[in-house]
Scaffold this active site. Structure first.
Site, PDB file in Angstrom:
ATOM      1  N   SER A   1       0.847  -1.190   0.000  1.00 18.30           N
ATOM      2  CA  SER A   1       0.000   0.000   0.000  1.00 18.30           C
ATOM      3  C   SER A   1       0.887   1.245   0.000  1.00 18.30           C
ATOM      4  O   SER A   1       1.727   1.410  -0.885  1.00 18.30           O
ATOM      5  CB  SER A   1      -0.960  -0.048   1.194  1.00 18.30           C
TER       6      SER A   1
ATOM      7  N   HIS B   1      -8.051  -5.068  -1.216  1.00 17.75           N
ATOM      8  CA  HIS B   1      -6.808  -4.443  -0.773  1.00 17.75           C
ATOM      9  C   HIS B   1      -6.155  -5.212   0.373  1.00 17.75           C
ATOM     10  O   HIS B   1      -4.920  -5.263   0.475  1.00 17.75           O
ATOM     11  CB  HIS B   1      -7.068  -2.999  -0.352  1.00 17.75           C
TER      12      HIS B   1
END
Length: 689
Positions: free
Chosen positions: A548, A663
């Protein structure tokens, strides 16, 4: 994670070069087509990349063993069934080899606390997925107090952030026929009362911000009638509401958060149809309500309170004098605040070591007491009861498996009710904390977990992790896959507590925002050099991992310091920092990184952006780049384009794209086991062979 018309192409034509330094001219990005998430051309590219990487990593002799060990960890029957307190019940989502999507189930609180839960299945996610031809991932449930038998179940198809909401009757263990049902969106929804919801979502086409989140808040009744409560602006990040409730669970109004950017918010109190702006600084976050007060963390100095403090506003007199609940010291940081029926629990770090304190209004002022929990542990408040003062708290460390503690916040009594068995042998490992000095003289801490007696001759294979953003701290935690697949095989693990995180509060984060971002990258490089100087490892044996925002860190570290490491894992990353604001939720993070549409911001971003700063003729380490097709927070185009750029330069790399999971990448235990097996095969090939 975390608008005006773009001038990006014009600006880039003047100032940037894809194959050279930021001051050179550049052609249009040749890999924009990889941003088309599910285009046949892009998916064909992904399939070819996956096949090539699988042949290398899954074809490695170590892969079957790594996969078997990882699968045993993620599907073990003796895992802790993490609790979600709901009235007098305890709920849990349980996943194993037979229930990949999972069972949402419930038991009585007394049975759970005694270690003898009698689980009743509420919803079988695997059966629901088969029946509906979907891949439903459970994202939690919001239940109507005080009985908490009517719930809004959040379901994600494939694991992304967008969720569908359906009304569920816990007593009947079934969805409510003709009940509330809201189609998939990145939305926030809660109960005003049994027949009314308050929801922030896209009510009419186009009512979304540039970040892809809603900015219109409405009530919705069972007849389908809506009433607008609050409207933000399309330039905001989002608008959301939290319900104010009394001790019986009845709604008293709303605390409305208009997030003007990722870190700044305007708060308003909505009661009886009247809207009142709350007198708070823009950098503040709402934490809940207790003892007639609204509880906030302030992220800037305000009215004599230092940034990072927990403060309270009276619900019936919000314009009155604010009250101090807790002010952290210079080496402390508030990690989370949870509110029970009457008390405030503060989970904090003290020199990156954990503690939990309970605060109440004793003698007319807020006083706190530290809970008797394990020393030198990292804590997380797993669940807090809305109907009494019970907390469930986890404690863990690098070598200490998580344990679960029931806390009676009113009395301060704690009891351990569950412990995770060790997943690797801790006796052969040791933990140390070191400090090093960054480019501007700031002292940076880091932790090292290594085999006892490891030679200090630079020969130890070492994996170094960093994040450095969004005020997210990275304290010691138990990583069973790391311990089993890496530490037991002679590897070492490092967490670099670089600036940008929340290890020392808002100041630690804010010191490297926007144009000061380079300092976070300097911190990371300083830790690597210190590891080498101490003989703990060497560039040949050092690898880095980040995901991320950590993907910004690893790609920048790879381009700026290619000789400092021999392995680079780039997962679910932000990479093209001159287009991040145009991809998925990227526009919400302009407050963190800057606005690439503003020439001054684009100039400092261009100096570090990993995608633009890859150069021909440089001997980069072979990177392993991985992402998820269903990631609707950080666009998979970042990872795809970085790999394509490396390929165009003739630089060795590996690329793998998981098709499900979103994610977080961990919603499916089998896919998660395969993910970590590939990670550690790659690291072993680069650092141990």
């Amino acid at each position: 994670m975390k608008s005006k018309p773009s001038s990006l192409l014009r600006l880039l034509a003047l100032t940037l070069a894809l194959a050279g330094p930021p001051s050179a001219a550049r052609a249009e990005d040749p890999f924009l087509w990889l941003e088309e998430v599910e285009s046949p051309r892009a998916l064909d590219w992904v399939a070819r990349q996956n096949a090539r990487t699988a042949a290398v990593l899954e074809g490695d002799r170590r892969y079957p063993t790594f996969l078997q060990e990882a699968r045993a960890i993620f599907t073990a029957p003796d895992r802790i069934a993490w609790p979600d307190l709901r009235g007098g019940a305890v709920d849990n989502l349980w996943q194993d080899a037979d229930h990949i999507q999972g069972l949402w189930r419930t038991t009585g609180a007394d049975a759970y606390n005694a270690g003898r839960p009698q689980w009743t299945t509420l919803l079988d996610l695997d059966a629901l997925s088969r029946a509906e031809g979907r891949n439903w991932i459970f994202k939690g449930a919001t239940c109507l107090p005080p009985a908490a038998t009517l719930c809004l179940v959040r379901l994600s198809d494939g694991g992304g952030d967008a969720v569908e909401l359906r009304e569920f009757d816990v007593t009947r263990r079934a969805f409510v026929e003709g009940g509330f049902r809201l189609p998939a969106f990145k939305q926030t929804v809660d109960w005003l009362d049994r027949d009314t919801l308050v929801a922030s979502r896209e009510w009419t086409p186009g009512e979304v911000t540039a970040s892809g989140y809603p900015f219109v808040l409405r009530t919705l009744n069972r007849q389908g009638e809506t009433r607008e409560v609050f409207r933000g602006q399309a330039s905001d990040v989002t608008v959301a509401a939290s319900i104010l409730r009394d001790g019986a669970g009845q709604s008293l109004g709303l605390v409305i958060n208009r997030a003007v950017d990722f870190f700044r918010s305007e708060f308003s109190l909505w009661r009886g149809g009247r809207l009142v702006r709350l007198p708070l600084p823009l950098r503040a976050t709402y934490q809940g309500s207790a003892q007639g007060r609204m509880i906030f963390i302030i992220k800037e100095d305000w009215k004599g309170f230092s940034r990072g403090s927990v403060v309270a506003l009276k619900r019936d007199d919000p314009a009155g004098a604010p009250e101090l609940v807790f002010a952290p010291g210079p080496r402390q940081a508030v990690q989370e605040v949870e509110v029970t029926a009457d008390l405030v629990a503060v989970n904090l770090l003290d020199d990156v070591k954990g503690a939990v304190e309970i605060f109440d209004m004793a003698r007319g002022r807020w006083t706190g007491e530290r809970l008797p929990l394990p020393r030198d542990a990292t804590f997380q408040i797993v669940s807090a009861s809305e109907t009494d003062d019970v907390l469930m708290v986890s404690a863990e460390g690098f070598l200490e498996p998580p344990s679960l503690w029931r806390v009676d916040a009113a009395t301060g009594e704690t009891a351990r009710i569950a412990s995770l068995p060790a997943r690797f042998q801790p006796e052969g490992a040791s933990v140390a904390q070191y400090w090093t000095t960054s480019s501007d003289g700031t002292r940076i801490p880091y932790f090292v977990v290594s085999p006892k007696g490891a030679r200090k001759d630079g020969s130890t294979p070492t994996l170094m992790y960093g994040y450095g953003g969004f005020e997210i701290a990275k304290p010691p935690i138990y990583l069973p896959e790391m311990g089993k697949l890496w530490l037991e095989r002679g590897g070492a693990y490092v967490i670099a507590n670089i600036r940008g995180g929340g290890e020392f509060g808002p100041a630690w984060h804010q010191s490297v925002m926007r144009e000061k971002r380079q300092l976070a990258f300097d911190d990371f490089a300083a830790v690597a050099r210190d590891l080498t100087a101490r003989g703990l490892t060497s560039p040949r044996r050092l690898g880095i991992y980040g995901r991320s925002n950590g993907g910004v860190l690893t790609t920048v570290s790879m381009t700026q310091h290619p000789k400092l490491w021999n392995a680079v894992v780039v997962e679910s990353p932000l990479v093209d920092m001159l287009r991040y604001h145009k991809l998925s939720a990227g526009a919400s993070w302009v407050g963190e990184y800057g606005d690439p549409d503003a020439p001054a911001d684009a100039a400092f971003i261009a100096r570090y952006s990993g995608y633009q700063n890859l150069k021909p003729g440089v001997a980069y380490p072979e990177a392993y780049i991985t992402t998820n097709t269903r990631d609707d927070r950080v666009h998979p185009g970042h990872a795809r384009k970085y790999a394509a750029r490396l390929e165009a330069l003739g630089v060795p790399y590996l690329y793998y794209e998981q098709t499900l999971g979103g994610h977080s990448n961990d919603s499916d235990p089998e896919l998660n086991a395969r993910r970590w097996a590939r990670h550690y095969v790659y690291l072993a090939r680069r650092l141990m062979d």
